[in-house]
Design a protein around this motif. Sequence first.
Motif, mmCIF file in Angstrom:
data_model
loop_
_atom_site.group_PDB
_atom_site.id
_atom_site.type_symbol
_atom_site.label_atom_id
_atom_site.label_comp_id
_atom_site.label_asym_id
_atom_site.label_seq_id
_atom_site.Cartn_x
_atom_site.Cartn_y
_atom_site.Cartn_z
ATOM 1 N N THR A 65 25.859 20.469 0.645
ATOM 2 C CA THR A 65 26.268 19.659 -0.502
ATOM 3 C C THR A 65 27.777 19.170 -0.339
ATOM 4 N N SER A 66 28.733 20.005 -0.226
ATOM 5 C CA SER A 66 29.952 19.476 -0.317
ATOM 6 C C SER A 66 30.502 19.718 1.349
ATOM 7 N N GLY A 67 29.803 19.950 2.249
ATOM 8 C CA GLY A 67 30.156 19.814 3.554
ATOM 9 C C GLY A 67 31.347 20.763 3.910
ATOM 10 N N LEU A 68 32.300 20.211 4.461
ATOM 11 C CA LEU A 68 33.908 20.892 4.564
ATOM 12 C C LEU A 68 34.633 20.327 3.540
ATOM 13 N N LYS A 69 34.193 19.548 2.593
ATOM 14 C CA LYS A 69 35.059 19.159 1.371
ATOM 15 C C LYS A 69 36.014 19.986 0.642
ATOM 16 N N SER A 70 35.209 21.017 0.382
ATOM 17 C CA SER A 70 35.814 22.128 -0.377
ATOM 18 C C SER A 70 36.852 22.669 0.207
ATOM 19 N N LEU A 71 36.790 22.968 1.496
ATOM 20 C CA LEU A 71 37.728 23.553 2.367
ATOM 21 C C LEU A 71 38.881 22.618 2.537
ATOM 22 N N GLU A 72 38.486 21.671 3.094
ATOM 23 C CA GLU A 72 39.811 20.639 3.168
ATOM 24 C C GLU A 72 40.496 20.403 1.872
ATOM 25 N N ASN A 73 39.962 20.203 0.761
ATOM 26 C CA ASN A 73 40.939 20.271 -0.747
ATOM 27 C C ASN A 73 41.524 21.593 -1.022
ATOM 28 N N LEU A 74 41.024 22.644 -0.523
ATOM 29 C CA LEU A 74 41.430 23.764 -0.743
ATOM 30 C C LEU A 74 42.619 24.191 0.156
ATOM 31 N N LYS A 75 42.703 23.583 1.275
ATOM 32 C CA LYS A 75 43.903 23.784 2.276
ATOM 33 C C LYS A 75 44.975 22.793 1.731
ATOM 34 N N ILE A 76 44.572 21.751 1.114
ATOM 35 C CA ILE A 76 45.834 20.757 0.744
ATOM 36 C C ILE A 76 46.391 21.330 -0.380
ATOM 37 N N ALA A 77 45.596 21.968 -1.383
ATOM 38 C CA ALA A 77 46.381 22.626 -2.581
ATOM 39 C C ALA A 77 47.221 24.194 -2.193
ATOM 40 N N LEU A 78 46.614 24.656 -1.175
ATOM 41 C CA LEU A 78 47.348 25.850 -0.644
ATOM 42 C C LEU A 78 48.647 25.399 0.282
ATOM 43 N N GLU A 79 48.616 24.233 0.934
ATOM 44 C CA GLU A 79 49.927 23.640 1.683
ATOM 45 C C GLU A 79 50.562 23.341 0.681
ATOM 46 N N ASN A 80 50.294 22.568 -0.442
ATOM 47 C CA ASN A 80 51.321 22.087 -1.512
ATOM 48 C C ASN A 80 51.964 23.325 -2.297
ATOM 49 N N LYS A 81 51.431 24.428 -2.264
ATOM 50 C CA LYS A 81 51.798 25.718 -2.946
ATOM 51 C C LYS A 81 52.259 26.753 -1.907
ATOM 52 N N LYS A 82 52.410 26.499 -0.680
ATOM 53 C CA LYS A 82 52.730 27.672 0.105
ATOM 54 C C LYS A 82 54.114 28.203 -0.255
ATOM 55 N N GLU A 83 55.222 27.618 -0.852
ATOM 56 C CA GLU A 83 56.267 28.162 -1.114
ATOM 57 C C GLU A 83 56.143 29.143 -2.361
ATOM 58 N N VAL A 84 55.013 29.176 -3.105
ATOM 59 C CA VAL A 84 55.108 30.084 -4.237
ATOM 60 C C VAL A 84 53.594 31.134 -3.950
ATOM 61 N N MET A 85 52.802 30.850 -3.029
ATOM 62 C CA MET A 85 51.719 31.668 -3.105
ATOM 63 C C MET A 85 51.222 31.844 -1.618
ATOM 64 N N GLY A 86 51.153 33.102 -1.118
ATOM 65 C CA GLY A 86 50.479 33.454 0.192
ATOM 66 C C GLY A 86 48.998 33.352 0.001
ATOM 67 N N SER A 87 48.499 33.137 1.154
ATOM 68 C CA SER A 87 47.157 32.877 1.086
ATOM 69 C C SER A 87 46.367 33.384 2.318
ATOM 70 N N GLU A 88 44.944 33.706 2.063
ATOM 71 C CA GLU A 88 43.801 33.865 3.183
ATOM 72 C C GLU A 88 42.510 32.706 2.579
ATOM 73 N N ILE A 89 41.838 32.487 3.764
ATOM 74 C CA ILE A 89 40.810 31.660 3.155
ATOM 75 C C ILE A 89 39.595 32.329 3.849
ATOM 76 N N VAL A 90 38.570 32.326 3.118
ATOM 77 C CA VAL A 90 36.952 32.799 3.369
ATOM 78 C C VAL A 90 36.266 31.611 3.542
ATOM 79 N N ALA A 91 35.609 31.410 4.515
ATOM 80 C CA ALA A 91 34.276 30.338 4.857
ATOM 81 C C ALA A 91 33.268 30.982 4.227
ATOM 82 N N PHE A 92 32.831 30.564 3.063
ATOM 83 C CA PHE A 92 32.067 31.316 2.354
ATOM 84 C C PHE A 92 30.467 30.489 2.078
#
Length: 448
Positions: free
Chosen positions: A177-204
């Motif tokens: 349904t969402s294809g890879l769009k959820s991942l793409e949008n999440l990566k944008i948010a994490l990049e925008n917030k990389k100075e305040v939040m460390g992160s890992e991503i699970v492809a679920f």
Amino acid sequence: MINRKQFLGLTAAAAGGLFIPSVGSSAKASTERSSVKANVFILRNVLLETGFEYNDRGEVWRTKTALFDIRIANGVIVSIDKVGMSDTSGIISVDMDGLLMLPGFRDMHIHIDKTFYGERWYGDPKPGRSVKDMIDLERRILPNLLVKSVEKAEMAIDLMNSQGTYFARCQTNIDPTSGLKSLENLKIALENKKEVMGSEIVAFPQHGILYSDSEALLRESAQLGVDYIGGLDPTTVDGSMEKSLDIMIQIALDYDKGIDIHLHEGAKTGIPAIQYILKQVEANKALQGRTYISHGFALGQSDAKELEELCIQMSANGVGVISTVPLGRSMMPIPTFYKHKVSVMTGTDSIIDHWQPFGNCDMLEKAKHCAELYGWTDELRLSRALQIATKDQVLPLNEAGDRQWPKVGDSADLVFVKASCSAEAVARTPEREATFYKGKRVYSRKTV
């Protein structure tokens, strides 16, 4: 020296990392502070735990503390001195007013790619109680959720910071349904917030690897910067335990990723799935120390002997558990995990979404839930409860009462609270006064 309130009013300038004082500060102070690099400073009057006090039966009944000065440079703790012993000349010195310093928190299972957070209140009835019922619902609502998913993910990160969290393992939907769009949008948010939040991503694969034919999408996502490959209920959703798990494991091996599977199944089907995962991890050294079972409700339903055997195998092969410390259902055997040195972490899971209306991103509250569920009501065990929320289960004091955190060389990932010790912080969950990530203040409750 500036006090804590003045410091919390400072913001880091985008260029050069200099401290710029808030409105109302004197011109002289502005000149002095802007001449000093923000990546070197001292936190003064910081309360740290130093040991335990024992009663006449040899039981811990109180935690000893003292005030210290913490020097931070380039995001790392470089010295820890008794209060007043630090040379503060030419360095920003911040009075923390005796606040207790604890290790920063990690939210190790959270879905910020699909949340109602920031929207109006939703308490809509569910279409059914099964995972498949919820999959059908998601297929209908995901397109609308994706419209503002970047903005809402960033808001969720701000919420995590306010709760003392500096790191998150983010689940992201990989589905037709969402294809890879959820991942793409999440990566944008994490990049925008990389100075305040460390992160890992699970492809679920939220809609099942086999149930929604998502193997190709998972393989594509594995090439787009994710850290873990996920799975979902291989028997009750995918209908073929070995085939579903084999695909998940093979993708992880092919792309050198870890594994983090959502396993909601009961003991009848969940225990065989865990046993199969353990067998494959034992045979594939690349997965050892990189494999996690999220939820794992079957472990809370197994008999004592079987659970002990599973925990021994999990510990030997570096297979961890990520639990949300669920209330109102089978209690997870977290004390048994600790007994066998199984890595245990916690997370928010859903944050105010179509799965549930709860989720406040408070890892200290998760520690409190552990204490309440397992009857950890004394000073020692309350202090131990904090480990579920910290990196590598680190605590300020070890069992013998020796200080093991902080140490020189530790990353300055810190949270400050008004409490006399970590046991009190767990029991009373005070508001977070400030959060630091790599030495940078990413949240303060007051901005005066």
